[in-house]
Design a protein around this motif. Sequence first.
Motif, PDB file in Angstrom:
ATOM      1  N   VAL A  18      13.625  14.347  11.250  1.00 16.16           N
ATOM      2  CA  VAL A  18      14.848  15.324  10.243  1.00 16.16           C
ATOM      3  C   VAL A  18      13.347  14.994   9.345  1.00 16.16           C
ATOM      4  N   LEU A  19      13.057  14.065   8.724  1.00 21.81           N
ATOM      5  CA  LEU A  19      12.297  13.715   7.308  1.00 21.81           C
ATOM      6  C   LEU A  19      11.215  14.473   7.895  1.00 21.81           C
ATOM      7  N   ALA A  20      10.880  13.883   8.440  1.00 23.30           N
ATOM      8  CA  ALA A  20       9.014  14.116   8.735  1.00 23.30           C
ATOM      9  C   ALA A  20       8.853  15.931   8.884  1.00 23.30           C
ATOM     10  N   HIS A  21      10.242  17.011   9.718  1.00 27.96           N
ATOM     11  CA  HIS A  21       9.856  18.446   9.446  1.00 27.96           C
ATOM     12  C   HIS A  21      10.561  18.664   8.458  1.00 27.96           C
ATOM     13  N   TYR A  22      11.238  18.638   7.986  1.00 24.92           N
ATOM     14  CA  TYR A  22      12.147  19.492   6.872  1.00 24.92           C
ATOM     15  C   TYR A  22      11.221  18.115   5.612  1.00 24.92           C
ATOM     16  N   GLY A  23      11.045  17.338   5.733  1.00 24.72           N
ATOM     17  CA  GLY A  23      10.789  17.028   4.414  1.00 24.72           C
ATOM     18  C   GLY A  23      12.273  16.227   3.933  1.00 24.72           C
ATOM     19  N   THR A  24      12.014  15.973   2.199  1.00 28.02           N
ATOM     20  CA  THR A  24      13.261  15.436   1.487  1.00 28.02           C
ATOM     21  C   THR A  24      12.973  15.805   0.473  1.00 28.02           C
ATOM     22  N   THR A  25      13.453  16.813   0.585  1.00 29.59           N
ATOM     23  CA  THR A  25      14.532  17.371  -0.696  1.00 29.59           C
ATOM     24  C   THR A  25      16.156  17.710   0.128  1.00 29.59           C
ATOM     25  N   CYS A  26      16.985  17.134  -0.655  1.00 25.49           N
ATOM     26  CA  CYS A  26      18.152  17.589   0.070  1.00 25.49           C
ATOM     27  C   CYS A  26      19.173  19.051   0.231  1.00 25.49           C
ATOM     28  N   HIS A  27      19.187  19.322   1.736  1.00 26.33           N
ATOM     29  CA  HIS A  27      19.906  20.801   1.431  1.00 26.33           C
ATOM     30  C   HIS A  27      20.755  20.720   0.744  1.00 26.33           C
ATOM     31  N   LEU A  28      21.357  19.621   0.394  1.00 33.87           N
ATOM     32  CA  LEU A  28      22.556  20.053   0.153  1.00 33.87           C
ATOM     33  C   LEU A  28      22.625  19.928  -1.707  1.00 33.87           C
ATOM     34  N   CYS A  29      22.267  19.348  -2.143  1.00 34.55           N
ATOM     35  CA  CYS A  29      22.202  19.120  -3.844  1.00 34.55           C
ATOM     36  C   CYS A  29      20.639  19.669  -4.359  1.00 34.55           C
ATOM     37  N   GLY A  30      19.529  20.074  -3.431  1.00 32.64           N
ATOM     38  CA  GLY A  30      18.358  20.787  -3.737  1.00 32.64           C
ATOM     39  C   GLY A  30      17.441  20.082  -4.875  1.00 32.64           C
ATOM     40  N   MET A  31      17.741  18.236  -4.481  1.00 33.27           N
ATOM     41  CA  MET A  31      16.861  17.644  -5.128  1.00 33.27           C
ATOM     42  C   MET A  31      16.331  16.589  -4.246  1.00 33.27           C
ATOM     43  N   PRO A  32      14.787  15.799  -5.024  1.00 32.92           N
ATOM     44  CA  PRO A  32      14.518  14.746  -3.769  1.00 32.92           C
ATOM     45  C   PRO A  32      15.149  13.830  -3.502  1.00 32.92           C
ATOM     46  N   GLY A  33      14.314  12.957  -2.080  1.00 31.48           N
ATOM     47  CA  GLY A  33      14.672  11.448  -1.796  1.00 31.48           C
ATOM     48  C   GLY A  33      16.096  12.185  -0.934  1.00 31.48           C
ATOM     49  N   ALA A  34      15.852  13.174  -0.737  1.00 29.81           N
ATOM     50  CA  ALA A  34      16.929  12.696   0.358  1.00 29.81           C
ATOM     51  C   ALA A  34      16.812  11.734   1.707  1.00 29.81           C
ATOM     52  N   ASP A  35      17.818  10.652   2.496  1.00 29.94           N
ATOM     53  CA  ASP A  35      17.506   9.873   2.975  1.00 29.94           C
ATOM     54  C   ASP A  35      18.434   9.525   4.521  1.00 29.94           C
ATOM     55  N   SER A  36      18.877  10.496   4.476  1.00 31.28           N
ATOM     56  CA  SER A  36      19.846  10.898   5.913  1.00 31.28           C
ATOM     57  C   SER A  36      19.859  12.293   6.947  1.00 31.28           C
ATOM     58  N   PRO A  37      20.308  12.467   7.552  1.00 36.18           N
ATOM     59  CA  PRO A  37      20.078  13.623   7.837  1.00 36.18           C
ATOM     60  C   PRO A  37      21.332  13.575   7.790  1.00 36.18           C
ATOM     61  N   ASP A  38      21.991  15.311   8.146  1.00 39.98           N
ATOM     62  CA  ASP A  38      22.838  15.941   7.761  1.00 39.98           C
ATOM     63  C   ASP A  38      22.705  16.710   8.774  1.00 39.98           C
ATOM     64  N   HIS A  39      24.388  17.082   9.805  1.00 44.20           N
ATOM     65  CA  HIS A  39      24.958  17.668   9.874  1.00 44.20           C
ATOM     66  C   HIS A  39      25.017  19.683   9.594  1.00 44.20           C
ATOM     67  N   VAL A  40      24.125  19.920   9.833  1.00 42.60           N
ATOM     68  CA  VAL A  40      24.261  22.216   9.419  1.00 42.60           C
ATOM     69  C   VAL A  40      25.721  22.148   9.606  1.00 42.60           C
ATOM     70  N   ILE A  41      26.028  22.373  11.080  1.00 44.09           N
ATOM     71  CA  ILE A  41      27.447  22.131  12.152  1.00 44.09           C
ATOM     72  C   ILE A  41      27.472  20.604  11.938  1.00 44.09           C
ATOM     73  N   PRO A  42      28.742  20.310  11.987  1.00 42.92           N
ATOM     74  CA  PRO A  42      29.495  18.979  11.411  1.00 42.92           C
ATOM     75  C   PRO A  42      30.087  18.488  13.778  1.00 42.92           C
ATOM     76  N   ARG A  43      29.455  17.684  13.314  1.00 41.53           N
ATOM     77  CA  ARG A  43      30.019  16.966  15.046  1.00 41.53           C
ATOM     78  C   ARG A  43      31.132  17.233  15.052  1.00 41.53           C
ATOM     79  N   ALA A  44      32.049  16.847  13.719  1.00 43.53           N
ATOM     80  CA  ALA A  44      33.770  16.750  13.854  1.00 43.53           C
ATOM     81  C   ALA A  44      34.025  18.724  14.416  1.00 43.53           C
ATOM     82  N   HIS A  45      32.983  19.647  14.866  1.00 39.30           N
ATOM     83  CA  HIS A  45      32.879  22.027  14.501  1.00 39.30           C
ATOM     84  C   HIS A  45      32.123  21.190  15.665  1.00 39.30           C
TER      85      HIS A  45
END
Length: 89
Positions: A18-45
């Motif tokens: 994910v970090l190699a493909h999309y970079g390290t800008t957090c898709h939730l807050c827009g700030m740099p330094g993202a360090d985890s993968p987040d599911h666009v459609i949550p697994r629970a859904h």
Amino acid sequence: MTTGGWGGRRVAALRAAVLAHYGTTCHLCGMPGADSPDHVIPRAHGGTDDLANLRPAHRRCNSARRDMPLEQWRAAHPLPSRAPPSRRW
């Protein structure tokens, strides 16, 4: 990938992809330094662990979102206009 267990080496490999493909800008807050993968459609859904359903996020943002639909998160937490998007989203 499938929606099997979430942990260990599998998560480490997904995080790296994910970090190699999309970079390290957090898709939730827009700030740099993202360090985890987040599911666009949550697994629970019914979301999968496919790269197309994952985006970079800070652990704290990811944890705060939990399994909230992205549209609901965006309504409550709009991206700041100053933040440039990460690559390829």
